[in-house]
Design a protein around this motif. Sequence first.
Motif, PDB file in Angstrom:
ATOM      1  N   GLY A  63     -16.683   9.309  17.072  1.00 16.36           N
ATOM      2  CA  GLY A  63     -18.076   9.063  16.744  1.00 16.36           C
ATOM      3  C   GLY A  63     -18.304   8.810  15.263  1.00 16.36           C
ATOM      4  O   GLY A  63     -19.447   8.683  14.828  1.00 16.36           O
ATOM      5  N   VAL A  64     -17.236   8.738  14.470  1.00 20.62           N
ATOM      6  CA  VAL A  64     -17.365   8.449  13.045  1.00 20.62           C
ATOM      7  C   VAL A  64     -17.100   6.960  12.848  1.00 20.62           C
ATOM      8  O   VAL A  64     -16.056   6.463  13.259  1.00 20.62           O
ATOM      9  N   VAL A  65     -18.064   6.247  12.253  1.00 18.93           N
ATOM     10  CA  VAL A  65     -17.849   4.818  12.027  1.00 18.93           C
ATOM     11  C   VAL A  65     -16.941   4.636  10.826  1.00 18.93           C
ATOM     12  O   VAL A  65     -17.134   5.259   9.795  1.00 18.93           O
ATOM     13  N   SER A  66     -15.922   3.798  10.991  1.00 18.89           N
ATOM     14  CA  SER A  66     -15.027   3.522   9.866  1.00 18.89           C
ATOM     15  C   SER A  66     -15.249   2.091   9.410  1.00 18.89           C
ATOM     16  O   SER A  66     -15.345   1.182  10.228  1.00 18.89           O
ATOM     17  N   PHE A  67     -15.336   1.902   8.088  1.00 24.47           N
ATOM     18  CA  PHE A  67     -15.411   0.553   7.547  1.00 24.47           C
ATOM     19  C   PHE A  67     -14.070   0.142   6.963  1.00 24.47           C
ATOM     20  O   PHE A  67     -13.948  -0.892   6.341  1.00 24.47           O
ATOM     21  N   GLY A  68     -13.047   0.993   7.138  1.00 27.00           N
ATOM     22  CA  GLY A  68     -11.791   0.763   6.438  1.00 27.00           C
ATOM     23  C   GLY A  68     -10.692   0.159   7.287  1.00 27.00           C
ATOM     24  O   GLY A  68      -9.611  -0.080   6.776  1.00 27.00           O
ATOM     25  N   HIS A  69     -10.952  -0.097   8.568  1.00 30.67           N
ATOM     26  CA  HIS A  69      -9.829  -0.507   9.404  1.00 30.67           C
ATOM     27  C   HIS A  69      -9.337  -1.918   9.118  1.00 30.67           C
ATOM     28  O   HIS A  69      -8.191  -2.239   9.427  1.00 30.67           O
ATOM     29  N   ALA A  70     -10.192  -2.769   8.549  1.00 23.34           N
ATOM     30  CA  ALA A  70      -9.715  -4.101   8.161  1.00 23.34           C
ATOM     31  C   ALA A  70      -8.615  -3.960   7.107  1.00 23.34           C
ATOM     32  O   ALA A  70      -7.689  -4.778   7.059  1.00 23.34           O
ATOM     33  N   ALA A  71      -8.691  -2.920   6.282  1.00 21.72           N
ATOM     34  CA  ALA A  71      -7.656  -2.700   5.263  1.00 21.72           C
ATOM     35  C   ALA A  71      -6.310  -2.414   5.913  1.00 21.72           C
ATOM     36  O   ALA A  71      -5.266  -2.830   5.407  1.00 21.72           O
ATOM     37  N   PHE A  72      -6.309  -1.721   7.063  1.00 22.19           N
ATOM     38  CA  PHE A  72      -5.040  -1.480   7.750  1.00 22.19           C
ATOM     39  C   PHE A  72      -4.469  -2.793   8.259  1.00 22.19           C
ATOM     40  O   PHE A  72      -3.250  -3.003   8.236  1.00 22.19           O
ATOM     41  N   GLY A  73      -5.356  -3.690   8.704  1.00 26.51           N
ATOM     42  CA  GLY A  73      -4.906  -5.016   9.107  1.00 26.51           C
ATOM     43  C   GLY A  73      -4.251  -5.734   7.937  1.00 26.51           C
ATOM     44  O   GLY A  73      -3.204  -6.377   8.081  1.00 26.51           O
ATOM     45  N   CYS A  74      -4.851  -5.602   6.761  1.00 19.95           N
ATOM     46  CA  CYS A  74      -4.311  -6.216   5.541  1.00 19.95           C
ATOM     47  C   CYS A  74      -2.910  -5.679   5.261  1.00 19.95           C
ATOM     48  O   CYS A  74      -1.961  -6.449   5.037  1.00 19.95           O
ATOM     49  N   ILE A  75      -2.772  -4.360   5.324  1.00 19.55           N
ATOM     50  CA  ILE A  75      -1.470  -3.746   5.041  1.00 19.55           C
ATOM     51  C   ILE A  75      -0.433  -4.226   6.053  1.00 19.55           C
ATOM     52  O   ILE A  75       0.663  -4.651   5.690  1.00 19.55           O
ATOM     53  N   GLY A  76      -0.792  -4.204   7.329  1.00 16.75           N
ATOM     54  CA  GLY A  76       0.146  -4.635   8.369  1.00 16.75           C
ATOM     55  C   GLY A  76       0.579  -6.075   8.171  1.00 16.75           C
ATOM     56  O   GLY A  76       1.767  -6.403   8.271  1.00 16.75           O
ATOM     57  N   ALA A  77      -0.376  -6.947   7.869  1.00 10.88           N
ATOM     58  CA  ALA A  77      -0.061  -8.367   7.709  1.00 10.88           C
ATOM     59  C   ALA A  77       0.910  -8.578   6.554  1.00 10.88           C
ATOM     60  O   ALA A  77       1.887  -9.329   6.678  1.00 10.88           O
TER      61      ALA A  77
END
Lengths: 350, 302
Positions: A63-77
């Motif tokens: 139930g906690v909104v995260s705005f940071g998950h795109a950053a994990f995509g960046c790291i993975g890429a």
Amino acid sequence: MTSQHTIRRRMAATTPVVLALLLLVFVLAALALGDRAIARMAAETLIRVTMVVGFWIFVGNSGVVSFGHAAFGCIGAYVSAWLTLKPEMKATLLPGLPEMIAAADWHVLPAAVAGGAVAALVALVTGAAILRLSGIAASIATFAFLAMVNTIWANWTSVTGGTSSVVGLDRYVNPWVALGWAVAAILVATLHAAAASGLALRATREDEVAAAASGIDRFRHRLLAYTLSAFFCGAGGALIGHFIGVINPDGFYLSLTFLMLAMLVIGGVGSLSGAVVGVLALSIAVEALVRMEKGVSIGAATFALPPGSQEIILAVAMILILIFRPSGLMAGREVMLPARWVAGRASTET
Amino acid sequence: MSLQLLFDAMALGGIYAVAALGIALIFGVMRLVNFAHGQFIACAVFALIVPSADALAVMGLGALPAPVLIPLILLIGAGLAVAAEALVFRPMRNASPVALMVSSFALGVALQNLLLVLYGGRPKAVSLWAELGHPVRIAGASVPLLQLIVVAAVVVVLAGLALMLRKTRLGLEMRAAAEDFTMARMLGVRSNRVISAAFALSGGLAAVVALVLVAQTGVADVRMGGQIMLVAFIATVVGGMGSLSGAVAAGLGIGAASALLQAGLPAEARPFRDAFLYGGVILVLLFRPQGLFAPVGAKPRV
């Protein structure tokens, strides 16, 4: 005699199967149309399913909104790019890489897994700090994390290439590869949600105080879900890189964050099916809007939306959903097979 | 040199404090984390110029003399915020804070893309009050006149707001609403009036930030609101969600830390200044998760 509880459990177990079949039908339908553009759109949609399902593991359960998950995509890429690019290319493009990574020439699958694993590791470390905060403050801290990753990636030119793109990634991702990852994400999300930790996490979502009073360690369960969800967002980021062939830090910033959040909210945060349905619905809508931005000929007149209107329309749709149907299209329900299909013969007599 | 640094720190901190106050005011009355605040700032900036996709901006409203221009831009900022409240947030009055936050994020994206459609994506050169860039000598340091004006303006705005909150009926109602909204309503505070007033004030503060930013940087960019909004968010969290004085103090502190880092970091680490800043903030929150000046009412009651 099959008890009500057993039937419910069996029905819940059919959810990932139904969702996987839904995605399979989606891929087959896209391929049957025979259009290259549609096949690409199908692959992109399934990559997004991987990321948004990963995103849901954390947001939906906690139930906690995260705005940071795109950053994990960046790291993975970028991790996947570092590991798979030819060493001689890296020597010229990214001279600052450490010796070991500069010499690496991995196969694409372990590189995607490594991308997810590094993202998960970063999530474990940063989450240990961020998730101590209460709900809304944690959301803002994830936003700071996103900005931090973006600042580092845009400026650390010798290792990340800075704002100029890293090119030449092996474009191996087709709809089937993406389908494999999406189904894996759905399976893991189902297993996590059904496990004790997922259940405990949802308890903290419903009532933090009561959950704490029942001996649930909110922080530990949140951190586990955060790490797990970062893995699939990282792997999804690696897939995006190998789908487009070019990566850039700004490709993993606010617009991706917005898109993932919109998909989750429109589909419904309350259920895994909501995440999947949201991605499918929005991807089809976005595809239609992009085509309309390019211009649609109706008879003699060509009708085109101004560029940028796609995002405005999505944002307005998101606000309208939040006002009129706050729990999203699926409203917290899961898709599953009906009870009489899974109940077995005995229960039909009752 | 050190006096110059002091003014840099004060001017930057002042802007951050005003931006943080705009966010904290709205959070205080309706528990809304307003992700559209940065776009309110950007909209107020672009209200100065005529819509076009050219690189050189043609001043529209911006050509007006300052005594007319400043109140007009403040009104535009306030009007935009009030309209956003009436159209988007009022229908969601009973929604959870998370839903409110997500819808404000969507509103921000909509506004940003609206600006993109109207003005194009390239940053534009804007010269607003260019004559204020001349340096003035004070005690051996040369400080741009603009910086002095910014510091003075921030002091005036903060003092005015503090007086308003302490001495007027509306201010009293706002503080009561921030303390306990349900209780305040039961005691006769009209919720729509208080919330609209908070949005108007917040929009006005966004317009102040917009004017200062344009005058300082000479650039209008669709993305300019985002970075300052992020710092303002961080300031509200560090200051303790819902504490107005905490937000101001944290905004000043972050501005000062940022100016010091800019001056003190070695040249090759300077591009990473913001990363150091955000990392530092996360460290502060590790030791005080509730913020430095958390109000008593912030703890969830059972």
